[in-house]
Design a protein around this motif. Sequence first.
Motif, PDB file in Angstrom:
ATOM      1  N   GLY A 390       0.684  -1.216  -0.061  1.00  0.00           N
ATOM      2  CA  GLY A 390      -0.003  -0.110   0.106  1.00  0.00           C
ATOM      3  C   GLY A 390       0.809   1.330  -0.047  1.00  0.00           C
ATOM      4  O   GLY A 390       0.333   2.228  -0.147  1.00  0.00           O
ATOM      5  N   ALA A 391       2.252   1.311  -0.002  1.00  0.00           N
ATOM      6  CA  ALA A 391       3.089   2.437   0.132  1.00  0.00           C
ATOM      7  C   ALA A 391       3.054   3.050  -1.379  1.00  0.00           C
ATOM      8  O   ALA A 391       3.561   2.315  -2.227  1.00  0.00           O
ATOM      9  N   THR A 392       3.195   4.345  -1.255  1.00  0.00           N
ATOM     10  CA  THR A 392       3.529   4.984  -2.764  1.00  0.00           C
ATOM     11  C   THR A 392       4.570   5.945  -2.396  1.00  0.00           C
ATOM     12  O   THR A 392       4.515   6.828  -1.480  1.00  0.00           O
ATOM     13  N   LEU A 393       5.351   6.158  -3.318  1.00  0.00           N
ATOM     14  CA  LEU A 393       6.530   7.299  -3.093  1.00  0.00           C
ATOM     15  C   LEU A 393       5.717   8.693  -3.522  1.00  0.00           C
ATOM     16  O   LEU A 393       5.002   8.997  -4.350  1.00  0.00           O
ATOM     17  N   ASP A 394       5.885   9.585  -2.579  1.00  0.00           N
ATOM     18  CA  ASP A 394       5.360  11.204  -2.629  1.00  0.00           C
ATOM     19  C   ASP A 394       6.271  11.624  -3.578  1.00  0.00           C
ATOM     20  O   ASP A 394       5.851  12.731  -4.203  1.00  0.00           O
ATOM     21  N   ASP A 395       7.555  11.907  -2.782  1.00  0.00           N
ATOM     22  CA  ASP A 395       8.782  12.793  -3.546  1.00  0.00           C
ATOM     23  C   ASP A 395       9.891  12.323  -2.945  1.00  0.00           C
ATOM     24  O   ASP A 395      10.302  11.575  -1.981  1.00  0.00           O
ATOM     25  N   VAL A 396      11.089  12.845  -3.529  1.00  0.00           N
ATOM     26  CA  VAL A 396      12.486  12.586  -3.229  1.00  0.00           C
ATOM     27  C   VAL A 396      13.144  14.000  -2.985  1.00  0.00           C
ATOM     28  O   VAL A 396      13.055  14.855  -4.178  1.00  0.00           O
ATOM     29  N   LEU A 397      13.625  14.459  -1.889  1.00  0.00           N
ATOM     30  CA  LEU A 397      14.161  15.662  -1.574  1.00  0.00           C
ATOM     31  C   LEU A 397      15.705  15.415  -1.562  1.00  0.00           C
ATOM     32  O   LEU A 397      16.063  14.627  -0.563  1.00  0.00           O
ATOM     33  N   VAL A 398      16.668  16.181  -2.194  1.00  0.00           N
ATOM     34  CA  VAL A 398      17.831  16.104  -2.028  1.00  0.00           C
ATOM     35  C   VAL A 398      18.304  17.369  -1.610  1.00  0.00           C
ATOM     36  O   VAL A 398      18.137  18.472  -1.916  1.00  0.00           O
ATOM     37  N   GLU A 399      19.286  17.324  -0.681  1.00  0.00           N
ATOM     38  CA  GLU A 399      19.989  18.462   0.227  1.00  0.00           C
ATOM     39  C   GLU A 399      21.510  18.278   0.162  1.00  0.00           C
ATOM     40  O   GLU A 399      21.885  17.234   0.614  1.00  0.00           O
ATOM     41  N   ILE A 400      22.242  19.134  -0.473  1.00  0.00           N
ATOM     42  CA  ILE A 400      23.576  19.226  -0.579  1.00  0.00           C
ATOM     43  C   ILE A 400      24.060  20.492   0.070  1.00  0.00           C
ATOM     44  O   ILE A 400      23.626  21.737  -0.215  1.00  0.00           O
TER      45      ILE A 400
END
Length: 505
Positions: A390-400
């Motif tokens: 039941g899990a779905t990816l919402d977003d991917v945040l990259v911090e550098i």
Amino acid sequence: MVKYSWSNLSVLFLISLLATACGSVTSASVTDPTATSPVSPAGVPTPPPPPTGVSTLIPLPGTSTPVTPPSAYATQEAARQATIVARATASPFPTAGPATVQTGQPTSVTTQCDGLSFQVRLAKDTYLAGEGGQAKITLRNDGPETVFVTGSGPHSHLFRPILLDERGHEPTPWPWPPMILPGLPYLRKLAPGEVVTENLAFQVPPAEQAAGHTYALWIETRFSRPALDSPEGPDNLWLHLETGPIPLQVTLPNPTQRLVAKLEADRDGWRLRVTGATGQVPPGPLWGFREVVSSNSASAGPLQDTTDGTWSGAWDGHMRQDDSQICLRVWVAAPGYVTAAIIQTVPSEGDACRMFGAWESPARQTFASLEAAQAALDLPLYRLDPLPDGATLDDVLVEIKTHAERRWTNVYQSYRLSDDAWLELTQMVTTPAKQYASGRWGQARYAPEARPVTVGQTTGYVVQQFGWWMLDWRVGDVGFEMRTPVTALSLEELLTIATEVQSPE
């Protein structure tokens, strides 16, 4: 009002370091201000050799391991630390019970932890976006044993408000991050039957930041038992104590619900007047905070109570030592109004406002898929395979973030679970890898209450705070942290999911 010259700030910083080194009030973790993860303090033991087998909970062996200091009293100190750890292992402080929450006007939440009663009271639970609030804190010792409560910083707060959104994140401080001034750790002894109270201010994010979010308020502190060989002081094993959550309802303000501030400053001093949008002074109460810096000194403190919405003051001697620029910033809050924030400078040479010390934000980029994020990264992106049901990816945040030759890369994968809860996987990479190995741990690793657990073929550490599981582990030079509400998954389920984090290689 706390005032320092810049030379005194340096001295206080050195005193703070000496106090920590000499075994005064300390905590179990130290934070590198340029890093995004806690840094191992001196003396933190190396994790045990990686166990093998499936994900299981390892019996809690204690909260730390005695470390023999290189000094003449090494044997005595090691024995004392061993005794403290043995007591914590054999007789741990009881886990806090479920919180009792009363919503409406007024609002309150109370948590019982053995003999400690931890209560927070608010006048209400509905706030405007951008409105400030005040919380009255009461900590009562109804138990048979004395405890010690610790605070730090120049403003003598024993407690700290924690505002979290639906993903378990603290919002960006508004209107600005507070200026960081040094302050020695301090203690409050709480004997049986004694009570400590404190008023804390908190701030709801403004409309542009709060849109689409829900918020809950928590309050935290740290406490310690008496030392066995010196019961007039703490044993320095500082335990986390929290109460909450208080769900806050956030509504949009109308134009008349905004405070208006007028701030004037010259070489002699400053004058501030705050009114409502119509020019009338709000009925109050009004509270606020001011910070001022120059090339020679810095000061910060709360505004005094007033009924007419005006404040004023003269600069102290340090501010008058030369004709350098003076920078003053102030915020004022009142019930039913959006907080007013204003900055004013007294022109002259220099750039005093940079002394407020705001850290440069990391570069951030959000992606809709793991494939898009991987294409923009120069490091392999780990992923959950397979996904929980039941899990779905919402977003991917990259911090550098970079500093000299050092670089921190944090990748946050946010998944929405079937019950509308959240699961977040953070991948942490620090370069150069060998030189900055401690930078690849999350929040759980150095918490005094952290429990070692098995994650695949390695050892991880798990802690439960503010209604969330936080699980840390490492694979080679890569650090991971997995977070989810404790109501969404059991610890065993979380560990099973963690073993499914796979490298793309």
